[in-house]
Design a protein around this motif. Structure first.
Motif, PDB file in Angstrom:
ATOM      1  N   VAL A 772       4.832  85.400  50.954  1.00 53.58           N
ATOM      2  CA  VAL A 772       4.604  86.739  51.504  1.00 53.58           C
ATOM      3  C   VAL A 772       4.952  86.783  52.991  1.00 53.58           C
ATOM      4  O   VAL A 772       5.656  87.686  53.446  1.00 53.58           O
ATOM      5  CB  VAL A 772       3.143  87.186  51.267  1.00 53.58           C
ATOM      6  N   VAL A 773       4.474  85.775  53.740  1.00 55.17           N
ATOM      7  CA  VAL A 773       4.792  85.745  55.176  1.00 55.17           C
ATOM      8  C   VAL A 773       6.302  85.623  55.360  1.00 55.17           C
ATOM      9  O   VAL A 773       6.899  86.278  56.221  1.00 55.17           O
ATOM     10  CB  VAL A 773       4.066  84.571  55.876  1.00 55.17           C
ATOM     11  N   GLU A 774       6.930  84.812  54.509  1.00 54.27           N
ATOM     12  CA  GLU A 774       8.376  84.652  54.611  1.00 54.27           C
ATOM     13  C   GLU A 774       9.088  85.996  54.443  1.00 54.27           C
ATOM     14  O   GLU A 774       9.989  86.341  55.213  1.00 54.27           O
ATOM     15  CB  GLU A 774       8.872  83.675  53.532  1.00 54.27           C
ATOM     16  N   GLN A 776       7.883  88.947  54.978  1.00 57.67           N
ATOM     17  CA  GLN A 776       7.628  89.825  56.130  1.00 57.67           C
ATOM     18  C   GLN A 776       8.494  89.435  57.321  1.00 57.67           C
ATOM     19  O   GLN A 776       9.049  90.299  57.993  1.00 57.67           O
ATOM     20  CB  GLN A 776       6.158  89.729  56.541  1.00 57.67           C
ATOM     21  N   LEU A 777       8.592  88.129  57.551  1.00 54.48           N
ATOM     22  CA  LEU A 777       9.414  87.662  58.669  1.00 54.48           C
ATOM     23  C   LEU A 777      10.863  88.056  58.451  1.00 54.48           C
ATOM     24  O   LEU A 777      11.540  88.539  59.352  1.00 54.48           O
ATOM     25  CB  LEU A 777       9.297  86.143  58.816  1.00 54.48           C
ATOM     26  N   LEU A 778      11.307  87.875  57.220  1.00 60.17           N
ATOM     27  CA  LEU A 778      12.683  88.207  56.863  1.00 60.17           C
ATOM     28  C   LEU A 778      12.968  89.664  57.180  1.00 60.17           C
ATOM     29  O   LEU A 778      14.008  90.032  57.720  1.00 60.17           O
ATOM     30  CB  LEU A 778      12.861  87.952  55.360  1.00 60.17           C
ATOM     31  N   ARG A 782      13.374  87.550  61.175  1.00 61.11           N
ATOM     32  CA  ARG A 782      13.018  86.221  61.655  1.00 61.11           C
ATOM     33  C   ARG A 782      13.007  85.246  60.490  1.00 61.11           C
ATOM     34  O   ARG A 782      13.013  85.629  59.343  1.00 61.11           O
ATOM     35  CB  ARG A 782      11.643  86.256  62.328  1.00 61.11           C
ATOM     36  N   GLN A 783      12.975  83.975  60.854  1.00 56.23           N
ATOM     37  CA  GLN A 783      13.071  82.975  59.815  1.00 56.23           C
ATOM     38  C   GLN A 783      11.774  82.193  59.653  1.00 56.23           C
ATOM     39  O   GLN A 783      11.107  81.873  60.634  1.00 56.23           O
ATOM     40  CB  GLN A 783      14.200  81.991  60.128  1.00 56.23           C
ATOM     41  N   PHE A 784      11.445  81.902  58.438  1.00 57.32           N
ATOM     42  CA  PHE A 784      10.228  81.144  58.170  1.00 57.32           C
ATOM     43  C   PHE A 784      10.544  79.655  58.298  1.00 57.32           C
ATOM     44  O   PHE A 784      11.578  79.183  57.842  1.00 57.32           O
ATOM     45  CB  PHE A 784       9.733  81.463  56.756  1.00 57.32           C
ATOM     46  N   VAL A 785       9.624  78.922  58.897  1.00 56.37           N
ATOM     47  CA  VAL A 785       9.818  77.481  59.045  1.00 56.37           C
ATOM     48  C   VAL A 785       9.121  76.767  57.889  1.00 56.37           C
ATOM     49  O   VAL A 785       7.905  76.864  57.731  1.00 56.37           O
ATOM     50  CB  VAL A 785       9.207  76.988  60.376  1.00 56.37           C
ATOM     51  N   ALA A 786       9.918  76.108  57.050  1.00 55.22           N
ATOM     52  CA  ALA A 786       9.334  75.429  55.893  1.00 55.22           C
ATOM     53  C   ALA A 786       8.641  74.145  56.328  1.00 55.22           C
ATOM     54  O   ALA A 786       9.016  73.522  57.319  1.00 55.22           O
ATOM     55  CB  ALA A 786      10.437  75.119  54.884  1.00 55.22           C
ATOM     56  N   ASN A 787       7.611  73.777  55.588  1.00 57.34           N
ATOM     57  CA  ASN A 787       6.855  72.571  55.928  1.00 57.34           C
ATOM     58  C   ASN A 787       6.537  71.736  54.688  1.00 57.34           C
ATOM     59  O   ASN A 787       6.323  72.274  53.615  1.00 57.34           O
ATOM     60  CB  ASN A 787       5.545  72.958  56.609  1.00 57.34           C
ATOM     61  N   HIS A 788       6.503  70.435  54.872  1.00 54.99           N
ATOM     62  CA  HIS A 788       6.112  69.540  53.782  1.00 54.99           C
ATOM     63  C   HIS A 788       4.597  69.469  53.688  1.00 54.99           C
ATOM     64  O   HIS A 788       3.895  69.679  54.668  1.00 54.99           O
ATOM     65  CB  HIS A 788       6.587  68.102  54.042  1.00 54.99           C
ATOM     66  N   PRO A 803      -3.098  75.330  68.273  1.00 58.18           N
ATOM     67  CA  PRO A 803      -3.531  76.574  68.917  1.00 58.18           C
ATOM     68  C   PRO A 803      -3.560  77.735  67.920  1.00 58.18           C
ATOM     69  O   PRO A 803      -2.927  77.668  66.870  1.00 58.18           O
ATOM     70  CB  PRO A 803      -2.453  76.810  69.980  1.00 58.18           C
ATOM     71  N   ASN A 804      -4.279  78.747  68.304  1.00 59.84           N
ATOM     72  CA  ASN A 804      -4.233  79.967  67.503  1.00 59.84           C
ATOM     73  C   ASN A 804      -2.808  80.474  67.455  1.00 59.84           C
ATOM     74  O   ASN A 804      -2.051  80.301  68.410  1.00 59.84           O
ATOM     75  CB  ASN A 804      -5.115  81.045  68.141  1.00 59.84           C
ATOM     76  N   MET A 805      -2.458  81.075  66.346  1.00 57.83           N
ATOM     77  CA  MET A 805      -1.119  81.627  66.134  1.00 57.83           C
ATOM     78  C   MET A 805      -0.084  80.540  65.883  1.00 57.83           C
ATOM     79  O   MET A 805       1.101  80.825  65.790  1.00 57.83           O
ATOM     80  CB  MET A 805      -0.643  82.495  67.313  1.00 57.83           C
ATOM     81  N   GLY A 806      -0.522  79.300  65.758  1.00 59.53           N
ATOM     82  CA  GLY A 806       0.450  78.229  65.570  1.00 59.53           C
ATOM     83  C   GLY A 806       0.944  78.130  64.132  1.00 59.53           C
ATOM     84  O   GLY A 806       1.980  77.512  63.877  1.00 59.53           O
ATOM     85  N   GLY A 807       0.216  78.688  63.185  1.00 56.62           N
ATOM     86  CA  GLY A 807       0.665  78.647  61.795  1.00 56.62           C
ATOM     87  C   GLY A 807      -0.245  77.841  60.880  1.00 56.62           C
ATOM     88  O   GLY A 807       0.138  77.514  59.753  1.00 56.62           O
ATOM     89  N   SER A 809      -3.224  78.740  59.407  1.00 54.04           N
ATOM     90  CA  SER A 809      -3.693  79.503  58.248  1.00 54.04           C
ATOM     91  C   SER A 809      -2.567  79.707  57.254  1.00 54.04           C
ATOM     92  O   SER A 809      -2.760  79.624  56.037  1.00 54.04           O
ATOM     93  CB  SER A 809      -4.226  80.859  58.704  1.00 54.04           C
ATOM     94  N   THR A 810      -1.390  79.997  57.769  1.00 55.35           N
ATOM     95  CA  THR A 810      -0.246  80.224  56.891  1.00 55.35           C
ATOM     96  C   THR A 810       0.050  78.983  56.059  1.00 55.35           C
ATOM     97  O   THR A 810       0.274  79.070  54.847  1.00 55.35           O
ATOM     98  CB  THR A 810       0.983  80.599  57.743  1.00 55.35           C
ATOM     99  N   PHE A 811      -0.008  77.833  56.714  1.00 58.04           N
ATOM    100  CA  PHE A 811       0.281  76.578  56.022  1.00 58.04           C
ATOM    101  C   PHE A 811      -0.754  76.334  54.915  1.00 58.04           C
ATOM    102  O   PHE A 811      -0.420  75.986  53.786  1.00 58.04           O
ATOM    103  CB  PHE A 811       0.263  75.425  57.037  1.00 58.04           C
TER     104      PHE A 811
HETATM  105  P1  ADP Z   1      -3.139  80.146  63.071  1.00 58.51           P
HETATM  106  O1  ADP Z   1      -3.934  80.097  61.829  1.00 58.51           O
HETATM  107  O2  ADP Z   1      -2.756  78.797  63.550  1.00 58.51           O
HETATM  108  O3  ADP Z   1      -3.767  80.951  64.132  1.00 58.51           O
HETATM  109  P2  ADP Z   1      -1.326  81.752  61.535  1.00 58.51           P
HETATM  110  O4  ADP Z   1      -1.117  80.942  60.335  1.00 58.51           O
HETATM  111  O5  ADP Z   1      -2.248  82.883  61.432  1.00 58.51           O
HETATM  112  O6  ADP Z   1      -1.746  80.850  62.761  1.00 58.51           O
HETATM  113  O7  ADP Z   1       0.105  82.236  61.954  1.00 58.51           O
HETATM  114  C1  ADP Z   1       0.309  83.165  62.955  1.00 58.51           C
HETATM  115  C2  ADP Z   1       1.659  83.830  62.805  1.00 58.51           C
HETATM  116  O8  ADP Z   1       2.681  82.911  63.023  1.00 58.51           O
HETATM  117  C3  ADP Z   1       1.922  84.320  61.394  1.00 58.51           C
HETATM  118  O9  ADP Z   1       1.453  85.600  61.211  1.00 58.51           O
HETATM  119  C4  ADP Z   1       3.414  84.262  61.289  1.00 58.51           C
HETATM  120  O10 ADP Z   1       4.011  85.429  61.750  1.00 58.51           O
HETATM  121  C5  ADP Z   1       3.768  83.140  62.164  1.00 58.51           C
HETATM  122  N1  ADP Z   1       4.005  81.951  61.359  1.00 58.51           N
HETATM  123  C6  ADP Z   1       3.069  81.162  60.812  1.00 58.51           C
HETATM  124  N2  ADP Z   1       3.633  80.153  60.117  1.00 58.51           N
HETATM  125  C7  ADP Z   1       4.969  80.296  60.254  1.00 58.51           C
HETATM  126  C8  ADP Z   1       6.111  79.570  59.787  1.00 58.51           C
HETATM  127  N3  ADP Z   1       5.961  78.478  59.033  1.00 58.51           N
HETATM  128  N4  ADP Z   1       7.329  80.009  60.110  1.00 58.51           N
HETATM  129  C9  ADP Z   1       7.474  81.113  60.879  1.00 58.51           C
HETATM  130  N5  ADP Z   1       6.456  81.825  61.344  1.00 58.51           N
HETATM  131  C10 ADP Z   1       5.207  81.448  61.050  1.00 58.51           C
END
Ligand code: ADP
Ligand code: MG
Length: 990
Positions: A772-774, A776-778, A782-788, A803-807, A809-811
């Motif tokens: 879903v985030v991918e 939205q970014l698309l 913007r491009q989603f960064v894939a992770n293992h 840090p906050n906003m680092g990704g 929760s998304t991971f």
């Molecule tokens: P955190 O939990 O560390 O505060 P989030 O997971 O909420 O961070 O991510 C914050 C934002 O960063 C997301 O809304 C998204 O837009 C962007 N983001 C997170 N993970 C990725 C990723 N793998 N690739 C690109 N953007 C990402």
């Protein structure tokens, strides 16, 4: 006869807009003297329902419902209507708009509607009125109203044992005994409910008055993205489909186990909260029925599972025993938003049989009485035959009784099926919500916003959409079943198979719903046509699948798992299960006009050539029509009266002329015209010739209508007899639809078939993405960064800092979503994946307030965490995001630590734990099965800062909070003070 005096009296009513003046005009022509008596009677009988009374071509609301419901909720103009003894408030709307208004009342406001229809006695002009159907949120099946892409369940919750209602003797069925038992209590309940409803309506009115424009969801993410400070993230490792097989999953190692001193903190008391889960926890039995499709399920489980059950089933309406306050409380605590109905609060419809001879007006919403008693007996027999616990049986009977009481009829049900918790992946309400599987977070109750289902749903049929949603909400926990589903998706990896099948699926209608409507007698010729058309599509799909499975090479790029059935074999087996029923399709096509209206009462849906009888009636009717034209023409000429018109609509056979011309007809005293009414501009006469001609025409029409109904009923019975085959078709087609849809989204979104890993092997996702985030970014370019991500015997617990906003929760979520998708039978967003089958996913994401339940953030967080710590097993996947954030730092760290230790030492499940409490790290580094990860950031010497969204091994010792604050636009002087403060207090800022 008509009471013209009463009609005259109405003239003073104000007419505010066109619609109202229509209503008033209408009410003038219909005898209303008995309407008020009917309204009073049914308002008493259905105190909780909105009463809509059919009067002529309108549905009307009276007394305070005219204002409170008609005025406030429906936005209708309310007027005073004069009767002999005074005035009453009243409003109404044209009958053709019924569905629109019912939708507002039932779907939007969760009210129930009692529909009072009018019946015309044969060959008479007087009406009787009767409530024929009570439409409640769970029994609304008219497809133009209900969202057909989701199941719409009525759910009954009962105690599994020690029921407060003892089952009464064998001769009384549980359900009807139930309804009777409640009847004397009804009055008291009704009063209480009316008062509650009144208060509620007042609330609505106030809320509407104070309505704010809907707020847009805050999107800090977007703002940040627009900021110049952010550097472009490095390109994601590109996914090349040709290298999938080459990717060695075993090599993926995204973190190292660090060795450090263990911290000897005693944690036991922190996680061992007093055990409220004594043996005394009540067991609840659930029965849920989708009236529109006949799906009927039962299950029994502890009360603590109720919230999870409700989140998965998503009932539209919940039935509860009005006497059992404990169950009532449990239900409202588990889900306060769904409409609940106390059993017995809805009175049973009067026997509709006596209304059978009377004729409802065209497009009345009447269920034609069929052997309702026999249907109920049959339904209860099915219930009795199924192997059910006593509570489940009571719940089933209550559902059956309720449908009978509100609809007067029952759909042909299937025997209730047992839902087994063990066959499915367990997900609680909080998890389903946190992962945004079908409903977005944030605006509670709202269906709008990005969700997993919304992102991947490419199904072509409603039944397919329902199945996909069901699978996402309750993924399988059975490896064979998962492989079977994946095999099918693999078959459709071949784009030719996909496109050909998709095109054919578009020709398939919602047959389950059409069958249900026909059996509930609210189906029409249109539903028969839909079935015939769908059967033709079935024939084509069957042939297509057989030929594809014969000549096509089995499987797509990734092939099927060893030991599983070849996809082509599975598809051929499914094709063979489809039954095209060519004779039934032909019969329907021959009889029903292709332009037939939806409604069985709108005459003229039968092909004139379908039988000699019908052909003759059509011919005779045409003759009468011609005779009418001739008579009108003859009189016009004879009396030189061009305005003369023969009217046979509402008030009988009348000859209408303008007032000016009236004198000519009057002058001809021997012409046979008798004046009946003088209006302001027109005059109305009667004449025996026209009266006779109209009577003959009416008789022919009645015969034709009877003939059409007979033919319709014959076809309907043929359809109902074929219901089991039709249902099998629907099931098979839904599965094919879902498989083709998954293959489609897999091709569009670069998803791959997951492999199932044995317990000894690692659980690995290579270059996983959040679908879903991918997307939205698309969308934002913007491009989603894939992770293992890799879990193994020595890496069960992944601790993610950053840090906050680092990704973070998304991971975490993407790892959970990959398992949900895989076990639902879909391909997954990764370069490759080898996964354990997990028995449950527990997600606790972010601190948020649950105001609806009146609990504080922290309480909710702890309750959800407690649920996880108690129920998770070694086979579960746990996602904990910022546990402890809802409280002060010291306590928060302590709770986070204790939780981690419990997961690591006792539960031993796969877990991802995100935290910005880096204070935690020194204490847990040494845990042998824990691997620390962190989100990478880029800091250049000139102070620029960017999130890379890459998950890397190791720890992140600083929160970078001041950088995030800077990105968010905190003014420079404020930041300077913050830095100075941090330095002075030796809490080193990042
Ligand atoms: P955190 O939990 O560390 O505060 P989030 O997971 O909420 O961070 O991510 C914050 C934002 O960063 C997301 O809304 C998204 O837009 C962007 N983001 C997170 N993970 C990725 C990723 N793998 N690739 C690109 N953007 C990402
Ligand atoms: Mg977060």
């Amino acid at each position: 006869m008509h009471d013209f005096k009463e009609l005259e009296a109405d003239n003073s009513s104000p007419a505010a807009n066109d619609e109202d003046s229509d209503i008033l005009q209408q009410s003038k022509t219909i005898s209303t003297s008995s309407v008020l008596a009917t309204v009073r009677k049914y308002r008493q009988k259905y105190p909780d329902s909105v009463l809509l009374v059919r009067v002529g071509d309108f549905y009307e609301l009276y007394f305070e419902q005219a204002d409170d419901i008609g005025g406030v909720l429906l936005g209708l103009q309310v007027v005073d209507k004069k009767f002999r003894n005074g005035t009453v408030r009243f409003t109404g709307f044209p009958a053709r708009s019924l569905l629109r208004y019912v939708e507002i009342l039932v779907s939007q406001h969760s009210l129930s509607v009692a529909l009072c229809e009018q019946f015309q006695e044969p060959m008479q002009r007087s009406f009787t009125r009767k409530v024929t159907r009570v439409i409640t949120p769970g029994t609304l099946i008219d497809e133009s109203l209900a969202n057909t892409r989701v199941h719409s369940y009525i759910l009954c919750v009962m105690r599994a044992e020690n029921n407060t209602l003892e089952v009464q003797g064998q001769q009384q069925t549980g359900a009807s005994a139930e309804v009777r038992k409640h009847k004397n209590r009804q009055q008291a309940e009704a009063l209480a409910t009316v008062e509650a409803r009144r208060r509620w309506e007042q609330g609505i009115a106030e809320a509407m008055a104070a309505e704010e424009p809907p707020k847009r969801r805050g999107r800090p993410r977007k703002k940040l993205a627009a900021g110049k400070l952010i550097m472009k993230p490095p390109r994601a490792p590109r996914f090349d489909p040709t290298t999938v097989e080459a990717l060695d999953l075993a090599e993926i190692e995204d973190g190292n186990t660090l060795v450090d001193e263990a911290d000897p903190v005693e944690v036991a008391e922190l996680v061992e909260s007093p055990d409220t889960e004594a043996e005394s926890e009540i067991q609840l039995s659930l029965a849920w029925l989708d009236l529109a499709t006949g799906d009927f399920m039962v299950s029994t489980g502890p009360a603590s599972e109720l919230a999870a059950d409700l989140a998965r089933i998503r009932p539209r309406e919940i039935l509860i025993d009005g006497n059992d306050s404990q169950v009532q409380e449990l239900v409202s605590a588990a889900n306060p938003q769904v409409a609940t109905t106390a059993l017995g609060a809805v009175a049973e419809l009067e026997a509709t049989e006596e209304a059978a001879d009377a004729q409802p007006p065209a497009n009345a919403n009447v269920h034609w009485p069929m052997a309702a008693a026999a249907q109920q007996a049959e339904a209860l027999r099915l219930v009795a035959a199924a192997e059910l616990r006593s509570g489940e049986r009571l719940a089933c009977e209550a559902v059956v009784g309720y449908v009978r009481a509100t609809q007067g009829l029952l759909a042909p049900l299937q025997a209730p099926q047992q839902y087994t918790a063990t066959g499915h992946m367990r997900m609680g309400a909080a998890t389903i919500q946190a992962l945004e599987l079908v409903r977005p977070l944030g605006r509670s109750g709202s269906e709008a916003g990005p969700t997993l289902l919304g992102e991947i749903d490419r199904t072509r049929t409603s039944a397919g959409a329902r199945l996909l949603a069901q699978r996402l909400l309750a993924p399988s926990a059975c490896a064979e079943e998962i492989e079977r589903r994946l095999d099918l998706v693999d078959f459709f990896a071949d784009s030719r198979a996909r496109t050909r099948t998709a095109a054919l699926l578009d020709g398939v209608g919602d047959v389950e719903r059409a069958v249900a409507k026909l059996s509930l007698n609210c189906g029409g010729p249109h539903d028969l046509l839909l079935i015939a058309q769908s059967l033709r599509a079935v024939a084509q799909i069957r042939a297509t699948l057989r030929s594809l499975s014969r000549d096509g090479k089995p499987g797509g790029a990734s092939g099927s798992a060893p030991g599983s059935e070849q996809p082509a074999v599975a598809v051929r087996r499914m094709a063979l299960a489809l039954q095209a029923l060519p004779r039934l399709a032909r019969e329907i096509d021959a009889a029903i006009r292709s332009d037939a209206a939806r409604d069985v009462r709108a005459c003229g849906f039968l092909n004139a050539e379908s039988s000699t009888e019908v052909a003759q009636l059509h011919a005779a009717l045409e003759e009468k029509e011609a005779a009418r034209g001739a008579l009108q023409q003859q009189w016009r000429q004879e009396y030189s009266c061009a305005s003369l018109r023969l009217d046979g609509a509402a008030l009988g056979a009348l000859v209408e002329v303008t007032r000016k011309d009236a004198t000519r007809l009057r002058a001809e005293a021997d012409g046979g015209f008798r004046l009946v009414q003088m209006l302001r501009t027109r005059a109305r006469f009667e004449h025996t010739s026209w009266t006779h001609l109209l009577a003959e025409t009416d008789l022919l029409r009645t015969r034709l209508r009877a003939e059409e109904l007979r033919a319709f009923e014959q076809l309907r019975d043929a359809v109902l007899a074929a219901a089991p085959a039709l249902r099998t078709n629907s099931r098979v087609l839904a599965a094919i639809d879902v498989a083709a849809a998954c293959a489609t989204v897999a091709a569009e979104r670069r998803l791959v078939r997951p492999r199932l890993a044995p317990p000894a092997a690692a659980h690995v996702i290579a270059n996983g993405r959040h679908p879903v985030v991918e997307a939205q970014l698309l969308h934002d370019g913007r491009q989603f960064v894939a992770n293992h991500c890799r879990f193994g015997a020595a890496r069960r617990l992944l601790l993610v800092t950053g840090p906050n906003m680092g990704g973070k929760s998304t991971f975490l979520r993407q790892v959970a979503l990959v398992s949900v998708l895989a076990q639902a039978g879909c391909f997954v967003p990764a370069a490759a994946a080898r996964l354990h089958v997990v028995d449950a996913i527990y997600a606790r994401i972010g601190a948020r307030d649950d105001v609806a339940r009146g609990q504080s953030t922290f309480m909710v967080e702890m309750a959800e965490t407690a649920d996880i710590l108690r129920h998770a097993t070694a086979q579960s996947l746990v996602i904990l995001d910022e546990v402890g954030r809802g409280t002060a730092t010291a306590d928060g760290v302590a709770i986070a630590y204790a939780t981690l230790r419990h997961l690591h030492d006792t539960v031993r499940c796969k877990a991802l734990f995100a935290t910005h409490y880096h204070e935690l790290l020194p204490h847990v580094r040494r845990l042998p099965a824990l691997a620390p990860l962190h989100t990478a950031v880029h800091r250049s010497s000139d102070g620029a800062f960017a999130f890379l969204h890459r998950i890397v091994p190791g720890v992140c010792a600083a929160s970078h909070a001041l950088y995030v604050a800077q990105l968010a636009g905190i003014p420079k002087p404020v930041l300077a003070v913050a830095r100075a403060f941090a330095a002075a207090n030796s809490c080193k800022p990042a």
